[in-house]
Design a protein around this motif. Structure first.
Motif, PDB file in Angstrom:
ATOM      1  N   UNK A 256       4.731 -27.497 -22.614  1.00 46.66           N
ATOM      2  CA  UNK A 256       6.032 -27.147 -23.208  1.00 46.66           C
ATOM      3  C   UNK A 256       6.103 -25.656 -23.514  1.00 46.66           C
ATOM      4  N   UNK A 257       4.992 -25.073 -23.982  1.00 51.39           N
ATOM      5  CA  UNK A 257       4.977 -23.644 -24.265  1.00 51.39           C
ATOM      6  C   UNK A 257       5.176 -22.824 -23.001  1.00 51.39           C
ATOM      7  N   UNK A 258       4.548 -23.230 -21.918  1.00 51.88           N
ATOM      8  CA  UNK A 258       4.739 -22.527 -20.650  1.00 51.88           C
ATOM      9  C   UNK A 258       6.173 -22.642 -20.162  1.00 51.88           C
ATOM     10  N   UNK A 259       6.765 -23.825 -20.333  1.00 49.40           N
ATOM     11  CA  UNK A 259       8.164 -24.012 -19.938  1.00 49.40           C
ATOM     12  C   UNK A 259       9.086 -23.108 -20.732  1.00 49.40           C
ATOM     13  N   UNK A 260       8.846 -23.022 -22.061  1.00 51.51           N
ATOM     14  CA  UNK A 260       9.687 -22.169 -22.902  1.00 51.51           C
ATOM     15  C   UNK A 260       9.535 -20.701 -22.523  1.00 51.51           C
ATOM     16  N   UNK A 261       8.307 -20.270 -22.269  1.00 54.29           N
ATOM     17  CA  UNK A 261       8.094 -18.870 -21.863  1.00 54.29           C
ATOM     18  C   UNK A 261       8.786 -18.573 -20.537  1.00 54.29           C
ATOM     19  N   UNK A 262       8.706 -19.528 -19.626  1.00 48.92           N
ATOM     20  CA  UNK A 262       9.363 -19.335 -18.326  1.00 48.92           C
ATOM     21  C   UNK A 262      10.870 -19.266 -18.485  1.00 48.92           C
ATOM     22  N   UNK A 263      11.413 -20.141 -19.370  1.00 46.01           N
ATOM     23  CA  UNK A 263      12.858 -20.137 -19.595  1.00 46.01           C
ATOM     24  C   UNK A 263      13.306 -18.836 -20.241  1.00 46.01           C
ATOM     25  N   UNK A 264      12.512 -18.326 -21.208  1.00 50.70           N
ATOM     26  CA  UNK A 264      12.871 -17.051 -21.849  1.00 50.70           C
ATOM     27  C   UNK A 264      12.850 -15.911 -20.835  1.00 50.70           C
ATOM     28  N   UNK A 265      11.839 -15.920 -19.956  1.00 49.64           N
ATOM     29  CA  UNK A 265      11.774 -14.862 -18.940  1.00 49.64           C
ATOM     30  C   UNK A 265      12.985 -14.921 -18.007  1.00 49.64           C
TER      31      UNK A 265
END
Length: 337
Positions: free
Chosen positions: A114-123
């Motif tokens: 989930x953290x990787x998904x959120x970071x990807x979405x923010x980028x």
């Protein structure tokens, strides 16, 4: 003449005292380091050894968990004897503990995903926002544009105003408290230890090898002394089912199809000759149906290892530095792993 002799003796005694004190100073215990003799006197720097007696070893046929004669004995593929009740309880507790660790590992991996998904979405959102600003011409080298963008983003890079004479400095204590190390509510915490992937297979408490409930083999012991067994057991409780000889430290084997326990010395003449159990008459498929059991321990060096030793060393900064450079062996130094 008498006075001269006394003076000579006094001089000689003083010289002897000086020599004695000089020698004593060489063996003083006020050095800044430990000598070998001092380490040995303190119990460090050498291997402590001791010889175990017969009472330190488990008698033959005893449960390795309850340490008493088993009521419902079973054997593992490695020949360890357990009471069915105790080994099942142990395997169940292992299973529950491993399942709990596996759930924690799954939650950790889900949180990482989930953290990787959120970071990807923010980028992605930032890339879209930068593209829109570039497309609308909002990004410019002009200082006015930069200041407007910073103010809209909530930041202000303008220098702080200087205080006039007599003006009081207003300090936001809440903001300073957030960065304070000593405030209990804002004390930084260490990152949680990363959980590694857990192997959920249960293992034998003695050998550490994989063990399942279906791997347990039922054992039918022939009791030599029922009175001793009734009073709690002792050495020499069980005997060979064929020869009725007492089983203490001899090598005993288990005939798997019948669960009978006999001496290894009778296999060639009484078991392998007709390939059947001499007690029940059950046929054996192969020699794999016969399994060795763990022997009972004794205090004799010729039978089993009876000597134990432990090495303790004194830690020092110099020793640690030399060990890190590879000059000291890794094994044998307690606390330096």
């Amino acid at each position: 003449a008498g006075l001269a002799q006394q003076l000579g003796r006094l001089v000689l005694s003083r010289q002897f005292e000086q020599r004695a004190m000089t020698r004593h100073s060489q063996h003083a215990n006020d050095r800044s380091y430990y000598s070998h003799h001092e380490r040995k006197d303190a119990g460090y720097g050498y291997t402590k050894k001791d010889v175990l007696g017969t009472d330190c070893f488990l008698p033959f046929g005893y449960c390795a968990l309850s340490l008493v004669p088993p009521k419902n004995p079973v054997a593992t593929p490695d020949g360890h004897i357990y009471d069915r009740e105790f080994i099942l309880e142990n395997l169940l507790s292992q299973k529950l503990s491993l399942q709990e660790k596996a759930k924690k590992y799954e939650r950790q991996e889900g949180k990482k995903a989930r953290q990787e998904q959120n970071n990807k979405r923010r980028a992605e959102l930032k890339a879209i926002e930068d593209f829109q600003k570039t497309d609308q011409g909002l990004i410019s080298e002009d200082a006015r544009h930069t200041r407007v963008l910073n103010e809209s983003a909530g930041g202000d890079e303008r220098p702080e105003k200087r205080l006039r004479k007599g003006e009081l400095l207003v300090v936001d204590k809440e903001k300073h408290r957030e960065s304070s190390f000593w405030a209990p509510e804002t004390t930084p915490n260490a990152a949680p230890t990363e959980i590694k992937k857990v192997d959920t297979t249960t293992k034998c408490p003695m050998s550490g090898k994989k063990l399942r409930v279906k791997d347990l083999i039922e054992v039918n012991f022939d009791v030599y002394d029922k009175d001793t067994l009734r009073t709690g057991g002792g050495r020499g409780v069980f005997c060979c089912a064929l020869t009725k000889n007492l089983l203490t430290c001899q090598q005993a084997v288990l005939i798997k199809p019948s669960g009978q326990v006999v001496l290894e010395s009778v296999l060639e003449d009484c078991v392998y000759k007709e390939m059947k159990c001499p007690i029940t008459g059950i046929k054996l498929k192969s020699k794999d149906d016969v399994m060795k059991l763990q022997q009972g321990g004794t205090g004799f060096r010729a039978h089993n290892a009876v000597e134990v030793g432990s090495f303790t060393g004194v830690r020092s900064r110099g020793d640690d530095d030399r060990r890190n450079q590879g000059h000291l062996p890794k094994a044998g130094f307690v606390g330096l792993v």
